[in-house]
Design an enzyme around this catalytic site. Structure first.
Site, mmCIF file in Angstrom:
data_model
loop_
_atom_site.group_PDB
_atom_site.id
_atom_site.type_symbol
_atom_site.label_atom_id
_atom_site.label_comp_id
_atom_site.label_asym_id
_atom_site.label_seq_id
_atom_site.Cartn_x
_atom_site.Cartn_y
_atom_site.Cartn_z
ATOM 1 N N CYS A 108 0.843 -1.205 0.000
ATOM 2 C CA CYS A 108 0.000 0.000 0.000
ATOM 3 C C CYS A 108 0.871 1.244 0.000
ATOM 4 C CB CYS A 108 -0.952 -0.001 1.187
ATOM 5 S SG CYS A 108 -0.213 0.558 2.729
ATOM 6 N N THR A 119 9.070 13.344 23.610
ATOM 7 C CA THR A 119 8.504 12.033 23.284
ATOM 8 C C THR A 119 7.517 11.570 24.357
ATOM 9 O OG1 THR A 119 10.331 10.900 24.371
ATOM 10 C CG2 THR A 119 10.567 11.299 22.014
ATOM 11 N N LEU A 134 16.019 17.946 36.898
ATOM 12 C CA LEU A 134 16.981 16.857 36.984
ATOM 13 C C LEU A 134 18.187 17.256 36.141
ATOM 14 C CD1 LEU A 134 17.772 13.918 37.666
ATOM 15 C CD2 LEU A 134 16.448 13.190 35.711
ATOM 16 N N GLU A 171 -6.444 -13.436 0.324
ATOM 17 C CA GLU A 171 -6.849 -13.840 1.668
ATOM 18 C C GLU A 171 -6.457 -15.267 2.061
ATOM 19 O OE1 GLU A 171 -10.943 -11.739 2.620
ATOM 20 O OE2 GLU A 171 -10.826 -12.328 0.519
HETATM 21 C C1 LIG Z 1 6.870 4.993 21.537
HETATM 22 C C2 LIG Z 1 7.640 5.046 22.808
HETATM 23 C C3 LIG Z 1 8.134 3.876 23.357
HETATM 24 C C4 LIG Z 1 8.837 3.904 24.553
HETATM 25 N N1 LIG Z 1 9.323 2.743 25.064
HETATM 26 C C5 LIG Z 1 10.028 2.755 26.221
HETATM 27 C C6 LIG Z 1 10.549 1.563 26.779
HETATM 28 O O1 LIG Z 1 10.410 0.479 26.212
HETATM 29 N N2 LIG Z 1 11.218 1.630 27.950
HETATM 30 C C7 LIG Z 1 11.428 2.818 28.583
HETATM 31 O O2 LIG Z 1 12.054 2.851 29.625
HETATM 32 N N3 LIG Z 1 10.964 3.966 28.069
HETATM 33 C C8 LIG Z 1 10.263 3.958 26.913
HETATM 34 N N4 LIG Z 1 9.781 5.136 26.404
HETATM 35 C C9 LIG Z 1 9.948 6.369 27.144
HETATM 36 C C10 LIG Z 1 11.076 7.213 26.587
HETATM 37 O O3 LIG Z 1 12.284 6.723 27.044
HETATM 38 C C11 LIG Z 1 10.803 8.610 27.040
HETATM 39 O O4 LIG Z 1 9.670 9.077 26.332
HETATM 40 C C12 LIG Z 1 11.939 9.558 26.758
HETATM 41 O O5 LIG Z 1 13.123 9.124 27.350
HETATM 42 C C13 LIG Z 1 11.576 10.925 27.326
HETATM 43 O O6 LIG Z 1 12.590 11.826 26.994
HETATM 44 P P1 LIG Z 1 12.241 13.216 26.333
HETATM 45 O O7 LIG Z 1 13.510 13.946 26.232
HETATM 46 O O8 LIG Z 1 11.510 13.049 25.074
HETATM 47 O O9 LIG Z 1 11.308 13.832 27.443
HETATM 48 P P2 LIG Z 1 10.201 14.928 27.282
HETATM 49 O O10 LIG Z 1 9.020 14.343 26.625
HETATM 50 O O11 LIG Z 1 10.784 16.126 26.670
HETATM 51 O O12 LIG Z 1 9.891 15.179 28.810
HETATM 52 C C14 LIG Z 1 9.168 14.248 29.560
HETATM 53 C C15 LIG Z 1 8.701 14.891 30.878
HETATM 54 O O13 LIG Z 1 9.824 15.110 31.723
HETATM 55 C C16 LIG Z 1 10.018 16.497 31.990
HETATM 56 N N5 LIG Z 1 11.470 16.678 31.933
HETATM 57 C C17 LIG Z 1 12.272 16.304 30.918
HETATM 58 N N6 LIG Z 1 13.550 16.517 31.264
HETATM 59 C C18 LIG Z 1 13.536 17.019 32.511
HETATM 60 C C19 LIG Z 1 14.559 17.427 33.419
HETATM 61 N N7 LIG Z 1 15.843 17.323 33.095
HETATM 62 N N8 LIG Z 1 14.191 17.898 34.616
HETATM 63 C C20 LIG Z 1 12.885 17.985 34.964
HETATM 64 N N9 LIG Z 1 11.889 17.636 34.165
HETATM 65 C C21 LIG Z 1 12.207 17.141 32.939
HETATM 66 C C22 LIG Z 1 9.241 17.224 30.940
HETATM 67 O O14 LIG Z 1 8.778 18.463 31.394
HETATM 68 C C23 LIG Z 1 8.099 16.262 30.676
HETATM 69 O O15 LIG Z 1 7.091 16.431 31.612
HETATM 70 C C24 LIG Z 1 9.057 5.134 25.208
HETATM 71 C C25 LIG Z 1 8.566 6.316 24.660
HETATM 72 C C26 LIG Z 1 7.864 6.282 23.480
HETATM 73 C C27 LIG Z 1 7.310 7.541 22.917
HETATM 74 S S1 FES Z 2 3.175 -1.464 2.489
HETATM 75 FE FE1 FES Z 2 3.687 -1.372 4.562
HETATM 76 S S2 FES Z 2 1.813 -0.798 5.473
HETATM 77 FE FE2 FES Z 2 1.248 -1.107 3.457
#
Ligand SMILES: Cc1cc2nc3c(=O)[nH]c(=O)nc-3n(C[C@H](O)[C@H](O)[C@H](O)COP(=O)(O)OP(=O)(O)OC[C@H]3O[C@@H](n4cnc5c(N)ncnc54)[C@H](O)[C@@H]3O)c2cc1C
Ligand code: FES
Ligand code: FES
Length: 1380
Positions: A149, A300, A436, A1306
């Protein structure tokens, strides 16, 4: 080119910005910092082009910006939560000091636009495109048939590109992309169509260590060519030319200025030091509006929390040097809080970093999230999410075991160091404005000279996907200092240990201190470990809302066992130890995928039968193919989102918003009251009836549409839905029907028209009388499955003049959609023009279920007289669209003691949900595939139950997959009760042609068409089935904690052909346009039709008529141009459309023949162009439309195949690994073997998803529980068979088929039943062993196996339960108290 985007992206925020600026205490901050720092514009590059954005709300994501403000559409929105990879792009950053460019992939759906100031973005359309030529990655994806797709393909290409550029830019000499890294590069990307094998091959074709002969079927070379020839034919890749350079204008700008945006316009601060951050925080705090200010790094976290809260200011802390550093010394490693997880991994795994503890932590962290989240998510963000919001983090568990510390800074600027164990239990730092700053992991070493003391560190993670991209059910990390006992006590003593567990449903990761204390100082023995495990199970206490609590406890026990048991068995330690007959961490030993394909290409009907590259595949890879959401919005466009019911049956008292205030951007809330008087409240039309668009006064199922919120942007519409408040009244409504049993009791059933009623076969009472063995009233249940097409439901409606509407709909049923819209609006169908070009996957989910979306969109557009677009977010799509039909099955089967079946009596209660949809087709579909065995006699009672649950619809092989499975489940139980090899029972009961004719009557076709026995035997040889079955036995005898099973199953699948129109028109220059009734959704329909038209017109046999393929264009469906298009479903649309256009070609060739004969009277030859010119000059009609109506002999037929799989089960975790699958499938004479191969592999893997991975459950109201990609787990590259061999049988001439071809869309899905059956067989072995463990003391367990049914899907907790949830304790108990 310079793009200046001055439009205010979030229009309604103009006011917010002004308000904050003039009235809030933030204004003081702005005054201060706005003056202090230079006012700069947001500037960045996309694919080398400069973009300047003058004003933007800080919450705007990169994806929102790029998709709505630039021509670059290759980044797709599919999940919006970082879990699918459809949106990823390359981010390049320039370091002016080192004069170095850093480049990595990031997701654009979570990345904030302001955070990419002075960066360069590369998208797949930037790598190459139609205009400037495609990139070798695009070409190889096309040539390896890796795009169906196409919705996932640009993201896949970017992942591969990122891996290639990393390899190229690596500092280490001689680093190149390895095959394993190439394969891993797409481990975070989801694809629902291909089954991944061809994608892996396209990726591996770039690897330096790949054996080119191991790459799968492609269009570059054919079997038998030399390696050199093959290499030459691959589109060349030159890193220096094919990797994108960082734009010079940005380099110059970066050298000139610091990254500081104008505070007033962007509300985005980028402090460059801790002091600056402190000052900013102090200023914003002083007014008490900290709640509106957010610290951000990768952003994230919003992928998980999906905040409704709107922040007015973001503080991007990623530019603070003290927080971005990594320092290593003897004491350990210090990591700044904003360092991305990828960089943390690099630092921990760095050769120069001493300490194997660091390396082990790094290895585990490679399984956190996926590569693009790790590239932007910070370690600090992870810890803060875990500490303040109970995020189930892996990293906190690892740090707990390593006894790490964090450094914090509070509002007053005071710095504090806390051990991670204190940090996790202190008040949420998000609420206290604490920052932090860094993380410190101490060095753990033991004096090198010590021979009696050792250090051990191990980490564990039980997750649905071995390579990450899935949160774990439980994670653990253990550190131990151990020593060798003295000569008298021989053995290992635990001197110290730190045992950490996380992600099990507690508030945060914990240390199991009681167990640590218990073990410390103890000499390890079976009884000590047994006591420790029992103690541990009392400590791992998942919260009350947690599912699989017993499973999680058993994992904790299993991991501790795995850590310590080898020490007991061997009496020594080895820090890089091999697990002794334990479960091995799969990611450490993950072998590369391997595959083999055997296809048959034929030139007989050139170019039909050849493996032509999919129409537009390169364009799809580059992301230029246009899907509904890629159609640019007009300036006055609006966006819609649905408010749906959360109750199964309730009166709707009111619909409003929180605080009685219309959320930002909302323009209208449309309900059934807005349906025009002449119209009807109709949301869909199927051949069985109609269904409501909106709930009226009463809602009749959870997920039912209550209203459509229309707002200025999709984001505002989605946010408004989250703020919607629906008041329900449960008084005076009867109890909803929530189970099939209830439906039967209350006679709540859908009628099944007589033509859809399956026919019983033979006399069941006679059959039962012949039986010397019977199984009576056996019950099993099957649950649902969700489509997970990558493009969710979407539509775009434009009002035109005279109440006329143009609706772009992502639908498999344009004609029905047109009728539904016309009925709802009360207008004639000729006022509704539904256009569908292509779908980003359908699988049946966009047949009926797309109609309410298009209808609501059209209604809103008509009412508001403005264009309206709806693009469902993943969660809403999951809730509203339903999926496969759940069902309850009860059967009695009779058989003889030598395994011959004599009779089957079966009752099936199908849960159809609230709407009829197409559910009445289910009984016949189920029975059609159930009949694959000769049951002797067969009778059934199948009821289609109407319940107050979301309505179910057709999902690839609807009913057939359940029917095929039920048959296998019965045969498994028969074999088990006879203690016979199930493979033998299967073979005994395969049909003869006579019994086939008895069960399938005319559909059985001619005797030579019945190829199943041939396929059965062929697969036995090609898969080496018998020898492997013996090896499996040996393996099981020699392994305690891993067991294997092998299984093969037959496939019989009935399909129907349908009347289908087609039109072929030849234009003045000899090029050709084709209109068909079918919709391209990845199944290769356009390609097959293109081939057929080239073949059909080629029959004129003039010069150039053999080379028309490239001159044929397929048109999108337009319901006012091509009528009677019906729907695209049921696997046969391709052949029906092919036949329709072939008939058109016959007409055209006949018309042209007369002209050609005329020309040839005076010339020796005639070219195609000349012929067309002449035909035009003579006013020959060069357009032909036909309506193909299959003869009764061609109306339906049976498809055959056989699938075999070998599966390994890990008894400690319940994890399954598909070691190998083989499938052989009869495609008749394939119209395009590459397309059919793709369909077979894709369907098989989607079947694996149904049987093994995809848990799709609802709450007591019927509302879907699963949260998008977070907990709905479709197969990924690491969960498909490690070896996957596919053979397409060319079964020759079939006179009643279209050029002898057969369907492939299918039927192969049913082959995946073999995976489930093999798993069942492995579990059976595990159970035999479990029940054989006996001990003298304390064994109070029932040790008789009462047999078992393996539920679908066989997810890890399910498998573990069946293998013995307490297997570790029982094993230890038996070791502690062995039978003498
Ligand atoms: C699809 C997906 C899968 C994931 N899978 C896993 C997994 O398998 N295992 C796992 O452990 N984690 C997992 N995570 C979590 C991921 O590790 C965290 O989302 C990421 O590390 C957050 O970092 P960031 O910089 O994007 O934080 P941000 O999104 O920028 O911040 C997150 C929060 O922390 C606050 N913040 C950030 N930094 C600080 C600081 N230094 N001091 C005070 N407050 C702060 C922000 O204000 C916010 O509230 C996953 C995340 C996603 C989106
Ligand atoms: S080709 Fe990968 S989702 Fe359709
Ligand atoms: S849409 Fe961004 S990762 Fe899925």
């Amino acid at each position: 080119m310079l793009h200046i985007v001055s439009k205010l992206l979030c229009v309604s925020h103009t006011h917010t910005i002004k308000k904050l600026f003039f009235q809030s205490p933030l204004s003081r901050f702005l005054e201060k910092f706005g003056k202090k720092m230079a006012c700069q514009d947001l500037v960045f590059a996309v694919n080398g082009e400069k973009f300047e954005v003058f004003l933007v709300h800080p919450s705007t994501t990169l994806l929102e910006f790029l998709r709505s403000n630039t021509p670059f559409k290759s980044l797709k929105l599919s999940c919006g939560e970082g879990g699918c990879g459809a949106c990823i792009v390359i981010l390049s950053k320039y370091d002016p000091v080192l004069d170095k460019v850093e480049e990595y992939s990031i997701n654009s759906c979570l990345t904030l636009l302001c955070s990419i100031n002075l960066c360069s973005i590369t998208t797949s359309d930037g790598l190459g495109n139609t205009e400037k030529g495609f990139h070798p990655i695009h070409k190889r994806f096309a040539g390896f048939h890796a795009s169906q797709c196409g919705f996932c393909t640009p993201g896949m290409c970017i992942s591969l590109y990122s891996a290639l550029s990393n390899a190229h830019n690596s500092q280490t000499p001689l680093v190149y992309l390895t095959a394993s890294a190439a394969e891993k590069s797409i481990s975070g990307n989801l694809c629902r169509c291909t089954g991944y094998r061809p994608i892996a091959d396209a990726c591996k074709s770039f690897a330096a260590d790949v054996d080119i002969e191991d790459l799968g079927f492609n269009s570059f070379w054919r079997k038998g060519e030399s390696r050199e020839e093959m290499l030459k034919k691959l589109p060349p890749y030159h890193p220096d030319k094919d990797l994108v350079a960082f734009p010079d204008f940005l380099k110059a700008k970066i050298k000139r200025q610091r990254n500081v945006l104008d505070q007033m316009r962007y509300h985005w601060s980028t402090p460059g030091s801790i002091e600056e951050l402190q000052e900013i925080l102090a200023t914003s705090n002083s007014g008490g509006d900290r709640g509106l200010v957010k610290l951000v790094v990768g952003n994230t976290g919003t992928g998980y929390y999906k905040e409704v809260k709107q922040y007015s200011r973001y503080i991007d802390i990623s530019h603070i040097p003290e927080m971005s550093m990594i320092k290593k010394d003897d004491r350990g490693i210090e990591i700044g809080a904003v360092v991305t997880i990828s960089k943390v991994i690099d630092a921990l795994m760095d050769e120069d970093t001493f300490g194997y503890v660091f390396k082990k932590i790094g290895i585990h962290m490679e399984k956190v999230a996926n590569h693009f989240i790790r590239n932007s998510g910070s370690i600090g963000g992870n810890l803060v999410m875990a500490q303040s919001k109970n995020f189930p983090s892996d990293i906190t568990t690892l740090l707990l075991a390593a006894d790490a510390s964090v450094h914090l800074m509070n509002t007053a600027g005071r710095h504090e160091k806390q051990r991670i164990c204190e940090f996790l239990v202190s008040p949420p730092i998000i609420d206290t404005n604490t920052v932090l700053l860094k993380v410190q992991i101490p060095s753990w070493t033991i004096a090198a000279s010590s021979t009696t003391t050792g250090l051990l560190f191990e980490s564990y993670r039980a997750a649905p996907r071995p390579l990450g991209s899935a949160l774990p059910y439980l994670n653990a990390a253990f550190l131990a200092v151990v020593s060798q006992g003295d000569a008298t006590s021989r053995g290992i003593t635990v001197d110290k240990c730190l045992l950490a567990f996380g992600s099990f449903g507690g508030y945060h990761s914990i240390r199991a201190r009681e167990v640590e204390d218990f073990l410390t100082g103890k000499l390890l023995s079976h009884s000590v470990l047994f006591e420790a495990v029992k103690l541990l199970k009392g400590i791992i206490v998942p919260g009350i809302d947690t599912s699989y609590t017993e499973y999680k406890k058993s994992l904790a026990a299993g991991f501790l066992f795995d850590f310590l048991y080898p020490l007991i068995e061997s009496g020594s330690w080895d820090s890089e130890r091999k697990h002794i007959d334990g479960h091995v961490d799969p990611t450490l030993s993950l072998p590369s995928l391997s595959s083999a394909q055997q296809v048959f290409e034929s030139k007989e009907f050139h170019p039909v039968g050849e493996a032509i590259i999919k129409y537009g595949a390169e364009m799809q890879a580059a992301g230029e193919a246009v899907y509904v959401d890629d159609i640019p919005s007009l300036p006055n466009s609006l966006h819609g989102a649905f408010i749906y019911s959360t109750k199964a049956l309730a009166r709707i008292k009111s619909v409003g918003f929180r605080g009685n205030v219309a959320p930002v951007g909302v323009l209208a809330v449309i309900t059934f009251k807005d349906i025009p008087q002449a119209g009807q409240n109709v949301g869909y039309i199927s051949m069985f009836g109609t269904g409501l668009l909106f709930a009226d006064e009463v809602t009749t199922c959870a997920g039912q549409i209550i209203a459509l919120v229309v707002a200025d942007t999709q984001k505002h519409a989605d946010l408004a839905v989250k703020l919607a408040v629906v008041e329900y009244d449960l008084k005076n409504v009867e109890a909803p029907v929530l189970s099939v049993e209830d439906a039967v009791n209350r006679s709540s059933l859908f009628e099944v028209p007589s033509q859809y009623q399956p026919e019983p076969v033979g006399d069941v009472s006679e059959g039962m009388a012949e039986a010397d063995r019977k199984l009576r009233s056996v019950e099993l249940r099957l649950e649902s499955q969700y489509f997970f097409y990558m493009e969710t439901q979407t539509a775009l409606a434009f009002p035109d003049e005279d109440r006329y509407l143009v609706v772009y709909s992502s639908t498999q049923a344009s004609e029905y959609t047109q009728a539904a819209i016309a009925t709802c609006l009360g207008i004639a169908e000729n006022n509704v023009r539904v256009i569908t070009r292509r779908l980003g996957g359908g699988f049946g989910g966009k047949a009926i279920k797309s109609m309410p979306i298009a209808t609501a969109c059209a209604l809103a557009a008509q009412k508001l007289q403005r264009p309206v677009r709806i693009y469902l977010n993943r969660k809403t799509d999951m809730i509203m669209v339903g999926g496969r039909h759940p069902m309850k099955i009860t059967y009695s089967v009779g058989f003889t003691s030598d395994g011959k079946l004599t009779a089957l009596e079966i009752t099936i209660l199908i849960d159809a949900g609230i709407d009829v949809d197409v559910s009445p087709i289910l009984p016949k579909n189920i029975v059609n595939s159930l009949k694959k065995y000769d049951w002797g006699a067969l009778s059934f009672d199948i009821k289609v139950c109407k319940t107050n649950r979301p309505s179910r619809t057709s999902l690839r092989a609807p009913g057939e997959v359940q029917g095929g499975y039920i048959a296998e489940s019965i045969v498994e139980n028969v074999a088990c009760s006879l203690n016979m090899d199930v493979d033998v029972v299967r073979r005994i009961n395969l049909h003869t042609y006579e019994s086939l004719s008895k069960f399938y009557t005319e559909s059985a076709g001619e005797p030579d068409e019945y190829t199943l026995p041939l396929l059965w035997d062929k697969l036995e040889i090609s898969s080496d089935f018998k020898r492997r079955a013996e090896s499996v036995k040996e393996f099981n005898a020699g392994n305690v904690w891993r067991k294997r099973g092998i299984s093969r199953v037959p496939i019989v699948y009935h399909v129907m052909n349908r009347p289908t129109p087609g039109r072929v028109s030849i234009l003045g220059d000899g090029s050709v346009v084709v209109e068909i009734a079918g919709i391209e959704m990845g199944q290769g329909l356009w390609t097959k039709v293109q081939q057929m038209v080239a073949y059909g017109l080629g029959m004129i046999k003039c010069e150039g008529s053999q080379d028309l393929l490239e001159r044929i264009r397929l048109l999108q469906i337009d319901t006012l141009s091509m009528t009677q298009t019906s729907y695209t479903a049921g696997s046969t649309t391709s052949e029906n459309c092919c036949e329709a256009v072939r008939l058109c070609c016959v007409i055209l060739v006949e018309r042209l023949r007369a002209i050609m004969d005329e020309i040839l009277e005076n010339a020796r030859s005639v070219t195609w162009d000349m012929l067309i010119q002449q035909a035009n000059a003579q006013s020959v009609d060069l357009s032909a439309r036909t309506f193909y109506k299959p003869e009764s002999s061609s109306a339906d037929y049976l498809n055959y195949g056989v699938g075999a799989s070998e599966v390994e089960v890990d008894i400690v975790t319940g994890r399954t690994e598909i070691i190998r699958s083989d499938i052989i499938y009869d495609c008749g004479r394939s119209l395009n073997p590459a397309v059919d191969l793709g369909q077979i592999e894709g369907a098989f893997v989607q079947g694996i998803g149904f049987f093994m991975n995809e848990e799709y459950t609802t709450d007591e109201n019927g509302l879907v529980i699963q949260e998008g990609t977070w907990d709905y787990k479709i197969p990924t590259i690491d969960t498909i068979p490690k070896q996957f061999n596919v053979q397409i049988l060319n079964s020759g001439h079939h006179k009643n088929r279209v050029l002898s071809s057969k369907a492939s869309g299918e039927p192969p899905l049913l082959g995946a039943t073999s995976v489930h059956c093999a798993t069942r067989s492995a579990i059976r072995e595990a159970r035999k062993q479990y029940f054989s463990w006996k001990c003298v003391n304390g064994d109070r367990r029932d040790d008789s196996d009462v047999g078992f049914e393996l539920p679908v899907p066989a997810i890890m907790p399910v498998v573990k339960h069946l293998c013995g949830i307490d297997s570790v304790e029982k094993y230890l108990e038996c070791k502690t108290y062995p039978l003498k």
